[in-house]
Design an enzyme around this catalytic site. Structure first.
Site, PDB file in Angstrom:
ATOM      1  N   GLY A  54      -6.382   7.815  15.860  1.00 31.39           N
ATOM      2  CA  GLY A  54      -5.940   8.959  15.074  1.00 31.39           C
ATOM      3  C   GLY A  54      -4.454   9.240  15.084  1.00 31.39           C
ATOM      4  O   GLY A  54      -3.902   9.693  14.085  1.00 31.39           O
ATOM      5  N   ALA A  55      -3.797   9.000  16.209  1.00 28.49           N
ATOM      6  CA  ALA A  55      -2.385   9.377  16.336  1.00 28.49           C
ATOM      7  C   ALA A  55      -1.500   8.264  15.784  1.00 28.49           C
ATOM      8  O   ALA A  55      -1.015   7.414  16.518  1.00 28.49           O
ATOM      9  CB  ALA A  55      -2.042   9.678  17.789  1.00 28.49           C
ATOM     10  N   ASP A  56      -1.292   8.276  14.475  1.00 32.83           N
ATOM     11  CA  ASP A  56      -0.563   7.195  13.823  1.00 32.83           C
ATOM     12  C   ASP A  56       0.775   7.641  13.258  1.00 32.83           C
ATOM     13  O   ASP A  56       1.303   7.041  12.331  1.00 32.83           O
ATOM     14  CB  ASP A  56      -1.418   6.594  12.708  1.00 32.83           C
ATOM     15  CG  ASP A  56      -1.790   7.628  11.658  1.00 32.83           C
ATOM     16  OD1 ASP A  56      -1.544   8.824  11.891  1.00 32.83           O
ATOM     17  OD2 ASP A  56      -2.308   7.235  10.600  1.00 32.83           O
ATOM     18  N   LYS A  96       1.887  13.201  16.937  1.00 35.26           N
ATOM     19  CA  LYS A  96       0.434  13.181  17.093  1.00 35.26           C
ATOM     20  C   LYS A  96       0.061  12.560  18.441  1.00 35.26           C
ATOM     21  O   LYS A  96       0.747  11.664  18.935  1.00 35.26           O
ATOM     22  CB  LYS A  96      -0.220  12.376  15.970  1.00 35.26           C
ATOM     23  CG  LYS A  96      -0.022  12.949  14.582  1.00 35.26           C
ATOM     24  CD  LYS A  96      -0.756  12.097  13.549  1.00 35.26           C
ATOM     25  CE  LYS A  96      -0.635  12.665  12.157  1.00 35.26           C
ATOM     26  NZ  LYS A  96      -1.392  11.854  11.161  1.00 35.26           N
ATOM     27  N   LYS A 121       0.847  -1.191   0.000  1.00 33.82           N
ATOM     28  CA  LYS A 121       0.000   0.000   0.000  1.00 33.82           C
ATOM     29  C   LYS A 121       0.881   1.238   0.000  1.00 33.82           C
ATOM     30  O   LYS A 121       1.783   1.364   0.823  1.00 33.82           O
ATOM     31  CB  LYS A 121      -0.933   0.023   1.219  1.00 33.82           C
ATOM     32  CG  LYS A 121      -1.861   1.243   1.196  1.00 33.82           C
ATOM     33  CD  LYS A 121      -3.008   1.123   2.189  1.00 33.82           C
ATOM     34  CE  LYS A 121      -2.601   1.480   3.595  1.00 33.82           C
ATOM     35  NZ  LYS A 121      -3.769   1.628   4.487  1.00 33.82           N
ATOM     36  N   ARG A 149     -10.625  -1.016   7.186  1.00 29.41           N
ATOM     37  CA  ARG A 149      -9.832  -1.739   8.179  1.00 29.41           C
ATOM     38  C   ARG A 149      -9.656  -0.941   9.466  1.00 29.41           C
ATOM     39  O   ARG A 149      -9.582  -1.503  10.556  1.00 29.41           O
ATOM     40  CB  ARG A 149      -8.505  -2.205   7.601  1.00 29.41           C
ATOM     41  CG  ARG A 149      -7.575  -1.136   7.054  1.00 29.41           C
ATOM     42  CD  ARG A 149      -6.640  -0.609   8.101  1.00 29.41           C
ATOM     43  NE  ARG A 149      -5.368  -0.236   7.533  1.00 29.41           N
ATOM     44  CZ  ARG A 149      -4.648   0.779   7.966  1.00 29.41           C
ATOM     45  NH1 ARG A 149      -5.107   1.558   8.929  1.00 29.41           N
ATOM     46  NH2 ARG A 149      -3.479   1.047   7.432  1.00 29.41           N
ATOM     47  N   SER A 151      -3.871   2.145  17.970  1.00 30.37           N
ATOM     48  CA  SER A 151      -3.860   1.650  16.596  1.00 30.37           C
ATOM     49  C   SER A 151      -2.955   2.519  15.733  1.00 30.37           C
ATOM     50  O   SER A 151      -3.110   3.738  15.698  1.00 30.37           O
ATOM     51  CB  SER A 151      -5.279   1.665  16.021  1.00 30.37           C
ATOM     52  OG  SER A 151      -5.264   1.383  14.637  1.00 30.37           O
TER      53      SER A 151
END
Length: 312
Positions: free
Chosen positions: A212-214, A218, A66, A109, A284
């Site tokens: 959100g914090a990926d 963040k 990806k 996902r 996540s």
């Protein structure tokens, strides 16, 4: 040779919320058992504008790459935050099998992982649930919850957006951000620029899926608040370097033994929530094996669909 090309709408048509949930669950277990393999995502950065990410994985007879972006300022320009492509190949022959829109794969996902973590680590008997952040991934999370028989409350800094998502999927709009953050289970799907859970804000029994914090810099939760919870993540190697947990690791507040991977819980190899008073946090960062799960599920439906094809 020709291969099917899945647009955003085609991905969502091919893979239902229920199919996405089951596929991502199986991917977590396969990854824990070493049957599906991936490397931590590679960031190619152009901060403060945004970044590009390369994410490879292999498993279940397929290999995937990806190439996806995250440019948080794009909506102000009338452009999507996330764009890119997913390329799926046969792992035995190397032949290309499908090309898919990355944003829709990511949304499916992300939603599946968020709801799966809440179901696995939250309190039993259908707790109240909130989704904070109603962008593409947040909206898909609301759709996932509703498809599984839940009626979440939603919140977004943009009033029009939160009302649109609530109306679209039959959810409810929270009266305030604080009301949403007080729910038994909370899924946060924001850009990660602002801390949502300040020090001392988590309450006994609460579960939070932090989606959100990926990336570096963040955060959706105060670093010291991590010490008040039982910690879970999608993948330690990624989360300890680019997720919510990275700040805790850098501050010396937590180490590998303090965090359990969700796949281990789903495989029955580790304990999840111990009792109703536990605070559980799921960090996540988004895994290539999750993308692989969605892409495989879409490929299974390709023969039934009238898709454009790429001639090679």
């Amino acid at each position: 040779m020709s291969v099917p090309v899945f647009s955003r709408d085609a991905v969502l048509e091919a893979v239902s919320p229920q199919d996405a949930y089951a596929a991502v669950r199986n991917a977590f277990i396969a990854h824990h058992r070493g049957e599906w393999v991936m490397q931590p995502k590679i960031y190619v950065t152009n901060y403060p504008a945004g970044d590009f990410r390369a994410m490879p994985a292999i498993g279940g007879g397929h290999a995937l790459l990806k190439w996806v972006t995250s440019f948080p300022g794009n909506p102000a320009l009338g452009l999507p935050t996330v764009t890119g492509l997913v390329v799926l190949s046969n792992s035995e022959t190397g032949q290309l099998e499908a090309v898919l829109d990355a944003a829709s794969v990511t949304a499916l996902r992300t939603a599946a992982a968020a709801v799966l973590a809440a179901d696995t680590l939250g309190v039993e008997n259908g707790p109240s649930v909130a989704v904070v952040g109603c962008g593409v991934n947040g909206a898909e999370t609301v759709r996932m919850l509703v498809a599984h028989g839940r009626t979440p409350v939603v919140w977004d800094a943009d009033e029009a957006r939160r009302r649109f998502v609530a109306d679209q999927f039959g959810a409810e709009v929270a009266g305030s951000l604080d009301e949403a953050l007080a729910r038994d289970a909370v899924v946060t799907v924001t850009p990660g620029r602002d801390v949502l859970f300040s020090e001392g804000s988590l309450r006994p029994g609460q579960h939070v899926s932090l989606m959100g914090a990926d990336g570096p810099g963040k955060a959706e939760i105060a670093t010291r608040e991590l010490g008040r919870a039982r910690l879970f993540c999608d993948d330690w190697e990624q989360a300890s370097h680019g997720g919510e947990l990275a700040a805790g690791v850098a501050a010396g507040l937590l180490a590998r033994d303090d965090v359990t991977e969700l796949g281990a819980v789903l495989a029955g190899a580790a304990e999840g929530r111990a009792d109703g008073e536990d605070v559980t946090l799921f960090d996540s960062t988004g895994l290539a094996i999750q993308d692989l799960a969605i892409a495989r599920a879409a490929l299974l439906r390709s023969v039934e669909m009238d898709l454009p094809r790429l001639e090679l």
